[in-house]
Write a protein that holds these residues in place. Sequence first.
Motif, mmCIF file in Angstrom:
data_model
loop_
_atom_site.group_PDB
_atom_site.id
_atom_site.type_symbol
_atom_site.label_atom_id
_atom_site.label_comp_id
_atom_site.label_asym_id
_atom_site.label_seq_id
_atom_site.Cartn_x
_atom_site.Cartn_y
_atom_site.Cartn_z
ATOM 1 N N VAL A 1 -7.273 -3.472 -4.425
ATOM 2 C CA VAL A 1 -7.558 -4.752 -5.097
ATOM 3 C C VAL A 1 -8.839 -5.386 -4.562
ATOM 4 N N SER A 2 -8.925 -5.558 -3.238
ATOM 5 C CA SER A 2 -10.081 -6.244 -2.649
ATOM 6 C C SER A 2 -11.287 -5.330 -2.468
ATOM 7 N N ILE B 1 5.312 -3.513 11.635
ATOM 8 C CA ILE B 1 4.409 -3.641 10.491
ATOM 9 C C ILE B 1 2.974 -3.761 11.014
ATOM 10 N N LEU B 2 2.140 -2.816 10.630
ATOM 11 C CA LEU B 2 0.756 -2.771 11.098
ATOM 12 C C LEU B 2 -0.173 -3.630 10.259
ATOM 13 N N TYR B 3 0.160 -3.776 8.977
ATOM 14 C CA TYR B 3 -0.686 -4.550 8.063
ATOM 15 C C TYR B 3 0.143 -4.966 6.854
ATOM 16 N N GLU B 4 -0.134 -6.181 6.339
ATOM 17 C CA GLU B 4 0.551 -6.627 5.131
ATOM 18 C C GLU B 4 -0.279 -7.676 4.417
ATOM 19 N N ASP B 5 -0.375 -7.556 3.098
ATOM 20 C CA ASP B 5 -0.949 -8.606 2.266
ATOM 21 C C ASP B 5 -0.148 -8.651 0.968
ATOM 22 N N ASP B 6 -0.689 -9.265 -0.070
ATOM 23 C CA ASP B 6 0.059 -9.408 -1.317
ATOM 24 C C ASP B 6 0.229 -8.100 -2.070
ATOM 25 N N ASP B 7 -0.543 -7.081 -1.695
ATOM 26 C CA ASP B 7 -0.532 -5.817 -2.441
ATOM 27 C C ASP B 7 -0.003 -4.633 -1.651
ATOM 28 N N LEU B 8 -0.159 -4.677 -0.331
ATOM 29 C CA LEU B 8 0.147 -3.515 0.499
ATOM 30 C C LEU B 8 0.993 -3.896 1.707
ATOM 31 N N LEU B 9 1.670 -2.893 2.231
ATOM 32 C CA LEU B 9 2.357 -3.022 3.516
ATOM 33 C C LEU B 9 2.255 -1.669 4.205
ATOM 34 N N VAL B 10 1.842 -1.674 5.464
ATOM 35 C CA VAL B 10 1.773 -0.444 6.257
ATOM 36 C C VAL B 10 2.652 -0.626 7.476
ATOM 37 N N ALA C 1 3.422 0.048 -1.495
ATOM 38 C CA ALA C 1 2.768 -0.841 -2.461
ATOM 39 C C ALA C 1 3.697 -1.996 -2.795
ATOM 40 N N LYS C 2 3.130 -3.188 -2.940
ATOM 41 C CA LYS C 2 3.921 -4.380 -3.271
ATOM 42 C C LYS C 2 3.729 -4.819 -4.718
ATOM 43 N N THR C 3 2.871 -4.101 -5.431
ATOM 44 C CA THR C 3 2.710 -4.338 -6.874
ATOM 45 C C THR C 3 2.547 -2.988 -7.551
ATOM 46 N N ARG C 4 2.913 -2.922 -8.829
ATOM 47 C CA ARG C 4 2.783 -1.653 -9.537
ATOM 48 C C ARG C 4 1.320 -1.233 -9.711
ATOM 49 N N PRO C 5 0.389 -2.155 -10.047
ATOM 50 C CA PRO C 5 -1.014 -1.728 -10.129
ATOM 51 C C PRO C 5 -1.527 -1.143 -8.820
ATOM 52 N N ALA C 6 -1.117 -1.727 -7.690
ATOM 53 C CA ALA C 6 -1.540 -1.194 -6.398
ATOM 54 C C ALA C 6 -0.972 0.198 -6.189
ATOM 55 N N MET C 7 0.290 0.395 -6.573
ATOM 56 C CA MET C 7 0.910 1.699 -6.408
ATOM 57 C C MET C 7 0.190 2.763 -7.240
#
Length: 323
Positions: free
Chosen positions: A295-296, A99-108, A158-164
């Motif tokens: 988001v940010s 996992i290269l990056y992760e927060d409440d909205d995304l995961l790479v 995406a970890k949320t539908r709005p982010a997706m």
Amino acid sequence: MDKAVKPPPTPVRYLEIDESRVGQRLDNFLIATLKGVPKSHIYRILRKGEVRINRGRTRPDYRLEAGDVVRIPPLRLSSARDIDPQQAAAGFAWLLPRILYEDDDLLVVNKPAGLAVHGGTGVGVGLIEALRGLRPEAPFLELAHRLDRDTTGCLLLAKTRPAMLALHRMLRFGEMEKTYVALVAGAWRGGAREVSAALEKNRPRSGQHQVEVTEDGKEATSLFTPLRRFGFATLMEVRLLTGRTHQARVHAAHLGHPIAGDEKYGDREFNRRLQGLGLKRLFLHAQRLRFTHPVSACKMDLEAPVPAELSTLLERLTHESPA
């Protein structure tokens, strides 16, 4: 000989719609929720009225509202894809360091070669099913885009539908920069070259999808830039300005420089020569993703290192054909 025992049907489920699903079509919600259930079966239970919204029948294109209660009828799940998320995660803990990056909205994640992004025909568990099992606390986890099974590198979820929805909008309007590295056949002449060639997906007699350049296809544009020359091969940077299926592979072949290890669109003799040097997979790596966080609004710049087996091949090519 004992007959195979069919698994029992699942119980009736009642799912309440929260803010993350508001506005989503009912059929798309069911397709995302009922992983592994064929779309044909989902539309069948919709037509028969077995799916209810607030105890009433409704159409597949109904837009969900907050507080809606969706009744999902009993389903007999016999596909290998329909397994418990924790079972799907078993044996995939090795993905976590990738996992290269992760927060409440995304995961790479840095996707490895040989792992399909999702389960399907002949694939019990794909990367998305494994990650859902590894992140049971994430109620929503969906692929923002896809990579071919043998392609490595940056894969965005995406970890949320709005982010997706925001990420899909960026991809649709070319607001996300996707950069690949690929080894192609032949000596590339000149510098950077942009190719705009419409692509269309066909299903040939073999049953496998084949993408072709055609005037009636969807617009597709790629930018090829040479990085290193090896005589009979060239290392390229490929920027995809659109996101069509097999785009880099088909555009490379269309230019007369197919990607190394490509069994569908590639050059057999070129592939055979590189196999002799140790290449065992498609030489296509999604090296970099650059986009604005949905988001940010922060500028995101994520990079996955070229896999060791591909770097080793480049070293062998350097000794065989000095640049």
